[in-house]
Structure formats: structure tokens, C-alpha cells
Design a protein around this motif. Structure first.
Motif, PDB file in Angstrom:
ATOM      1  N   LEU A 186     -13.452   1.433 -29.760  1.00  0.00           N
ATOM      2  CA  LEU A 186     -13.523   2.877 -29.986  1.00  0.00           C
ATOM      3  C   LEU A 186     -14.083   3.560 -28.751  1.00  0.00           C
ATOM      4  O   LEU A 186     -15.074   3.111 -28.186  1.00  0.00           O
ATOM      5  CB  LEU A 186     -14.443   3.164 -31.165  1.00  0.00           C
ATOM      6  N   PRO A 187     -13.472   4.659 -28.327  1.00  0.00           N
ATOM      7  CA  PRO A 187     -14.056   5.416 -27.222  1.00  0.00           C
ATOM      8  C   PRO A 187     -15.368   6.044 -27.687  1.00  0.00           C
ATOM      9  O   PRO A 187     -15.462   6.501 -28.826  1.00  0.00           O
ATOM     10  CB  PRO A 187     -13.015   6.487 -26.927  1.00  0.00           C
ATOM     11  N   VAL A 188     -16.374   6.019 -26.802  1.00  0.00           N
ATOM     12  CA  VAL A 188     -17.688   6.567 -27.165  1.00  0.00           C
ATOM     13  C   VAL A 188     -17.550   8.059 -27.451  1.00  0.00           C
ATOM     14  O   VAL A 188     -16.925   8.794 -26.692  1.00  0.00           O
ATOM     15  CB  VAL A 188     -18.706   6.323 -26.030  1.00  0.00           C
ATOM     16  N   GLY A 189     -18.116   8.505 -28.580  1.00  0.00           N
ATOM     17  CA  GLY A 189     -18.005   9.912 -28.953  1.00  0.00           C
ATOM     18  C   GLY A 189     -16.754  10.189 -29.768  1.00  0.00           C
ATOM     19  O   GLY A 189     -16.544  11.292 -30.242  1.00  0.00           O
ATOM     20  N   GLY A 190     -15.898   9.173 -29.923  1.00  0.00           N
ATOM     21  CA  GLY A 190     -14.669   9.354 -30.692  1.00  0.00           C
ATOM     22  C   GLY A 190     -14.940   9.322 -32.190  1.00  0.00           C
ATOM     23  O   GLY A 190     -16.030   8.963 -32.626  1.00  0.00           O
ATOM     24  N   ILE A 191     -13.963   9.689 -32.965  1.00  0.00           N
ATOM     25  CA  ILE A 191     -14.129   9.709 -34.414  1.00  0.00           C
ATOM     26  C   ILE A 191     -13.224   8.644 -35.003  1.00  0.00           C
ATOM     27  O   ILE A 191     -12.016   8.621 -34.733  1.00  0.00           O
ATOM     28  CB  ILE A 191     -13.812  11.114 -34.976  1.00  0.00           C
ATOM     29  N   LEU A 192     -13.843   7.755 -35.783  1.00  0.00           N
ATOM     30  CA  LEU A 192     -13.157   6.585 -36.313  1.00  0.00           C
ATOM     31  C   LEU A 192     -11.859   6.932 -37.009  1.00  0.00           C
ATOM     32  O   LEU A 192     -10.829   6.286 -36.821  1.00  0.00           O
ATOM     33  CB  LEU A 192     -14.103   5.898 -37.288  1.00  0.00           C
ATOM     34  N   GLU A 193     -11.899   8.006 -37.800  1.00  0.00           N
ATOM     35  CA  GLU A 193     -10.738   8.365 -38.607  1.00  0.00           C
ATOM     36  C   GLU A 193      -9.522   8.739 -37.747  1.00  0.00           C
ATOM     37  O   GLU A 193      -8.388   8.669 -38.203  1.00  0.00           O
ATOM     38  CB  GLU A 193     -11.192   9.462 -39.577  1.00  0.00           C
ATOM     39  N   TYR A 194      -9.766   9.153 -36.510  1.00  0.00           N
ATOM     40  CA  TYR A 194      -8.648   9.544 -35.646  1.00  0.00           C
ATOM     41  C   TYR A 194      -8.190   8.425 -34.698  1.00  0.00           C
ATOM     42  O   TYR A 194      -7.249   8.616 -33.932  1.00  0.00           O
ATOM     43  CB  TYR A 194      -9.023  10.776 -34.812  1.00  0.00           C
ATOM     44  N   ALA A 195      -8.868   7.283 -34.736  1.00  0.00           N
ATOM     45  CA  ALA A 195      -8.479   6.187 -33.831  1.00  0.00           C
ATOM     46  C   ALA A 195      -7.157   5.588 -34.283  1.00  0.00           C
ATOM     47  O   ALA A 195      -6.887   5.489 -35.488  1.00  0.00           O
ATOM     48  CB  ALA A 195      -9.567   5.130 -33.820  1.00  0.00           C
ATOM     49  N   ASP A 196      -6.301   5.195 -33.336  1.00  0.00           N
ATOM     50  CA  ASP A 196      -5.040   4.573 -33.736  1.00  0.00           C
ATOM     51  C   ASP A 196      -5.298   3.149 -34.239  1.00  0.00           C
ATOM     52  O   ASP A 196      -6.364   2.576 -34.011  1.00  0.00           O
ATOM     53  CB  ASP A 196      -4.041   4.582 -32.573  1.00  0.00           C
ATOM     54  N   GLU A 197      -4.321   2.567 -34.910  1.00  0.00           N
ATOM     55  CA  GLU A 197      -4.494   1.272 -35.570  1.00  0.00           C
ATOM     56  C   GLU A 197      -4.861   0.174 -34.575  1.00  0.00           C
ATOM     57  O   GLU A 197      -5.715  -0.657 -34.837  1.00  0.00           O
ATOM     58  CB  GLU A 197      -3.219   0.844 -36.312  1.00  0.00           C
ATOM     59  N   VAL A 198      -4.176   0.159 -33.423  1.00  0.00           N
ATOM     60  CA  VAL A 198      -4.394  -0.928 -32.469  1.00  0.00           C
ATOM     61  C   VAL A 198      -5.817  -0.869 -31.919  1.00  0.00           C
ATOM     62  O   VAL A 198      -6.503  -1.896 -31.828  1.00  0.00           O
ATOM     63  CB  VAL A 198      -3.357  -0.874 -31.320  1.00  0.00           C
ATOM     64  N   THR A 199      -6.276   0.327 -31.598  1.00  0.00           N
ATOM     65  CA  THR A 199      -7.637   0.488 -31.077  1.00  0.00           C
ATOM     66  C   THR A 199      -8.651   0.030 -32.120  1.00  0.00           C
ATOM     67  O   THR A 199      -9.616  -0.686 -31.814  1.00  0.00           O
ATOM     68  CB  THR A 199      -7.893   1.965 -30.710  1.00  0.00           C
ATOM     69  N   LEU A 200      -8.415   0.438 -33.373  1.00  0.00           N
ATOM     70  CA  LEU A 200      -9.344   0.100 -34.441  1.00  0.00           C
ATOM     71  C   LEU A 200      -9.358  -1.418 -34.666  1.00  0.00           C
ATOM     72  O   LEU A 200     -10.420  -2.033 -34.850  1.00  0.00           O
ATOM     73  CB  LEU A 200      -8.931   0.832 -35.728  1.00  0.00           C
ATOM     74  N   TYR A 201      -8.184  -2.013 -34.608  1.00  0.00           N
ATOM     75  CA  TYR A 201      -8.083  -3.457 -34.769  1.00  0.00           C
ATOM     76  C   TYR A 201      -8.840  -4.173 -33.651  1.00  0.00           C
ATOM     77  O   TYR A 201      -9.590  -5.124 -33.893  1.00  0.00           O
ATOM     78  CB  TYR A 201      -6.601  -3.870 -34.782  1.00  0.00           C
ATOM     79  N   LYS A 202      -8.669  -3.667 -32.405  1.00  0.00           N
ATOM     80  CA  LYS A 202      -9.366  -4.262 -31.260  1.00  0.00           C
ATOM     81  C   LYS A 202     -10.878  -4.107 -31.415  1.00  0.00           C
ATOM     82  O   LYS A 202     -11.651  -5.015 -31.073  1.00  0.00           O
ATOM     83  CB  LYS A 202      -8.929  -3.578 -29.956  1.00  0.00           C
ATOM     84  N   ALA A 203     -11.296  -2.955 -31.938  1.00  0.00           N
ATOM     85  CA  ALA A 203     -12.730  -2.686 -32.105  1.00  0.00           C
ATOM     86  C   ALA A 203     -13.330  -3.646 -33.134  1.00  0.00           C
ATOM     87  O   ALA A 203     -14.470  -4.098 -33.013  1.00  0.00           O
ATOM     88  CB  ALA A 203     -12.947  -1.237 -32.538  1.00  0.00           C
ATOM     89  N   LEU A 204     -12.532  -3.952 -34.157  1.00  0.00           N
ATOM     90  CA  LEU A 204     -12.968  -4.853 -35.219  1.00  0.00           C
ATOM     91  C   LEU A 204     -13.032  -6.282 -34.683  1.00  0.00           C
ATOM     92  O   LEU A 204     -14.024  -7.003 -34.854  1.00  0.00           O
ATOM     93  CB  LEU A 204     -11.951  -4.754 -36.364  1.00  0.00           C
ATOM     94  N   GLU A 205     -11.951  -6.660 -34.013  1.00  0.00           N
ATOM     95  CA  GLU A 205     -11.836  -8.004 -33.484  1.00  0.00           C
ATOM     96  C   GLU A 205     -12.946  -8.319 -32.477  1.00  0.00           C
ATOM     97  O   GLU A 205     -13.494  -9.419 -32.450  1.00  0.00           O
ATOM     98  CB  GLU A 205     -10.466  -8.130 -32.789  1.00  0.00           C
ATOM     99  N   ASN A 206     -13.261  -7.347 -31.641  1.00  0.00           N
ATOM    100  CA  ASN A 206     -14.246  -7.573 -30.588  1.00  0.00           C
ATOM    101  C   ASN A 206     -15.650  -7.121 -30.997  1.00  0.00           C
ATOM    102  O   ASN A 206     -16.470  -6.792 -30.149  1.00  0.00           O
ATOM    103  CB  ASN A 206     -13.833  -6.852 -29.307  1.00  0.00           C
ATOM    104  N   ARG A 207     -15.915  -7.085 -32.307  1.00  0.00           N
ATOM    105  CA  ARG A 207     -17.213  -6.577 -32.771  1.00  0.00           C
ATOM    106  C   ARG A 207     -18.357  -7.426 -32.211  1.00  0.00           C
ATOM    107  O   ARG A 207     -18.191  -8.623 -31.965  1.00  0.00           O
ATOM    108  CB  ARG A 207     -17.242  -6.548 -34.302  1.00  0.00           C
ATOM    109  N   ASN A 208     -19.500  -6.783 -32.005  1.00  0.00           N
ATOM    110  CA  ASN A 208     -20.671  -7.461 -31.442  1.00  0.00           C
ATOM    111  C   ASN A 208     -21.767  -7.604 -32.474  1.00  0.00           C
ATOM    112  O   ASN A 208     -21.887  -6.783 -33.386  1.00  0.00           O
ATOM    113  CB  ASN A 208     -21.210  -6.659 -30.253  1.00  0.00           C
TER     114      ASN A 208
END
Lengths: 200, 200
Positions: free
Chosen positions: B176-198
Motif C-alpha cells: 500500500l502506498p503510504v497515506g493511501g486508502i485501503l478501499e481504493y487500492a487495486d487488487e494486485v497491490t492489496l494482494y502484494k501488501a498481504l503477501e509481503n506483510r511484516n
């Protein structure tokens, strides 16, 4: 651009950014693009800038930009010299020529009155228009400035100077744009369309 | 532009229109703007084009654009030469420098692999990168190309060449881009954010 960038690139980007409608980010991209052009093309571009500025002047009659003393339109015997269409700038001449319907000549003011920005009547080519009309042979002057505050003010001001010379002064019609949808027209346009309605 | 326009203006407009992101209409407006600039400024603009093309070259080490043999970043003793950030173009170097957080050096590929457009590995500065790494002293290479098809393909290709050399090869994090809003993130970005969770 930050100081790790090469100075000539920073300078070029600043030159691009000084053009209207080009922000610093686009200017930077354009500067990088110039780097990827071949040297010949860059030199041709530089020469085109200098040539345009050096060899293009205002037509002695209509003040439109041209390479010659008298522009091709003023020099064309087929054009009706008794009708003058007064426009803000050279790009408006291009717009009218695209219609292929207008056979009169033009007069380019090179701006619109805007006292707040220091654009007073002396800064526009109004004197040259009055001289043209005073020389005779002109039947009608069409004020074709934009339907904006400055455009209307300029049209009114110039019309006021021309009317005492006993010629017909007209203004472009305002109304619905052809192909437009009534429901999306703004109030002022719709009011103008109603006010200027024609018999069928 | 129609033929009633002065030829040098038409040529200048065409030069502007050949730049990326500038259409014929904007190009025309820019050409008219040049007419309104004073002669000195136009000459400086032309000179800036030529100077940038003539005096800016690629750094012998990182291939970024510079006036010198070695760019200020490669020449800076404070920078960590053991970490190389591989980017598509000089504007990406600018973007990283803006963060003020990266203290390694760069390698500019001058493009991304795109076989359909004829951009094969030989057209990019990949050979120079391999030479740098082979010369030793490099601990990590960060693949910082865009998260696009071409960017990913280039990163994978270059990583494949680097890994046998026994160095660490990493890729920028996607999420997710910093300052971005989760609900507006595209599917691929959200999937990447989930996959690469820390871990927190």
C-alpha cells in the motif's frame, strides 16, 4: 532538479518549464527526452526556435504572423477586403480558416484588454485597425473575440471606436454549440440561445 | 497548421509536437508563445538545447547523465559503493535522491527490456553493471525498476545474471502506498501488501 543532476540539463528543464502549460515534472521529462534525441535533431530544433523568432513578423495590414510583408490572406485577390474579422490572436485566424466558410480578411489584436494585467488599448493593435477602416473600403467589422469578460470588454471598446466611422459592426452569435445537448448547457449560454432565437 | 501560417512557425510547432506528451494543439500554442518571447530568451532556449545535448554524457561508472567523466554520486566518498540500486532512467535517480534516505550508489539501465519494441538486453546498460559487480566490492544489488510487466521482466532477467556472481539481489517492496486508502487500492497491490506483510 536536485544538484546531483548535470547543470545543462537543469537549465534546459527550466527553459521548458518557462513555457505555458508545462510544469517542472514535464519539463524534466522533456529535458531527458532531448538527451535521447540524436544530435542533428536537437540542432534542428534549436534552429527552428531561432528561425521562427527571426523570420516571422506581423503582416503590415492585418497584424497576423507571417514571413512576408503582407500575409497570404491579405495578399489574396479572392478575399473580400470589405469585411474584417477582429480576433484576439493568430490561433483564432487558424480556427476561422478551418471552417472554410469565411471569405473576408482578419485583424489580429494580439491580446485582449485587461487593465488589471496592464493590458491597455495602446498595447493592442487597435490603432492599426482604425487606420485600416479610416482608409476606406470597409463595409463591416465582425468582433470575434471570446465570449469572456475580457473578450466582451474588448469587443465593446473597439466597437465604440468604430461606430462613429459609420461602418457596420457586428459580434459573433452566442448560443447552443452544434451537436451539444440542451440539458448540459450552462444558464448563460441557454439564455443567450433563447434571446437570440431565429424565426423558422 | 494550415498553409496560411508562416512556414517557420509550422516547422517549430512540428518540433514541439515531436516531443513526448505534446499534441499538435499544444505545440501550436507553444510556437505562438515563442513569438511573444524576446529574441534573447529564444536564443538562450536554443543554446540550452544544444548545450544539454553536447555537454551531458553518461557517467563512466553508473551511466547516469552528468557533465563529468564520473558523476557526483559515484565520486562521493560518503556514499556506500557496496550497494547498487538499479533503475530504469535518470529520473528514477532523482526520485530516490529526494527521499534523502538512500546512501548507496546507482546503476542506470536507460530503458527496460521490451522485445516487442526491439529493446533487447544489448540495448540496455546491463553489461556495464555486470562488469561493476565482477570488479568486486559489491555486497547487494537492489532491483528498483517499476512494478510493471517490463519492469518485472527486466528485474528478473538482471537478477538471473547477477545471482551466479554470489551477491545479494533484492527487489523493492510492493504494498500500500503510504497515506493511501485501503478501499481504493487495486487488487494486485492489496494482494502484494498481504503477501509481503511484516511482523509487528
Amino acid at each position: 532538479m536536485p544538484d546531483h543532476n548535470a547543470l545543462p540539463l537543469v537549465i534546459l528543464a527550466e527553459k521548458f518549464a518557462s513555457l505555458p502549460g508545462i510544469g517542472m515534472k514535464s519539463a524534466q521529462r522533456l529535458a531527458y527526452h532531448v538527451m535521447s534525441m540524436n544530435e542533428n535533431d536537437v540542432e534542428e530544433f534549436a534552429q527552428a526556435l531561432i528561425n521562427a523568432k527571426k523570420n516571422v513578423r506581423c503582416c503590415n495590414i492585418c497584424q497576423n504572423l507571417t514571413e512576408r510583408e503582407i500575409c497570404p490572406i491579405c495578399d489574396d485577390d479572392e478575399r473580400d477586403k470589405s469585411v474584417i474579422c477582429v480576433v484576439e490572436g493568430p490561433k483564432d485566424v487558424t480556427a476561422f480558416e478551418r471552417t472554410r466558410e469565411y471569405n473576408g480578411v482578419y485583424h489580429v489584436l494580439h491580446g485582449l484588454l485587461s487593465p488589471m494585467d496592464g493590458i491597455t488599448p495602446e498595447k493592442l493593435r487597435i490603432k492599426e485597425l482604425l487606420t485600416r477602416v479610416a482608409n476606406g473600403g470597409v463595409y463591416e467589422v465582425i468582433m470575434a473575440t471570446n465570449p469572456t469578460v475580457e473578450g466582451d470588454a474588448t469587443a465593446l471598446y473597439v466597437a465604440g471606436l468604430l461606430k462613429p466611422l459609420g461602418i457596420k459592426v457586428s459580434r459573433l452569435a452566442f448560443g447552443l454549440p452544434v451537436g451539444g445537448i440542451l440539458e448540459y448547457a450552462d444558464e448563460v449560454t441557454l439564455y443567450k440561445a433563447l434571446e437570440n432565437r431565429n424565426n423558422m
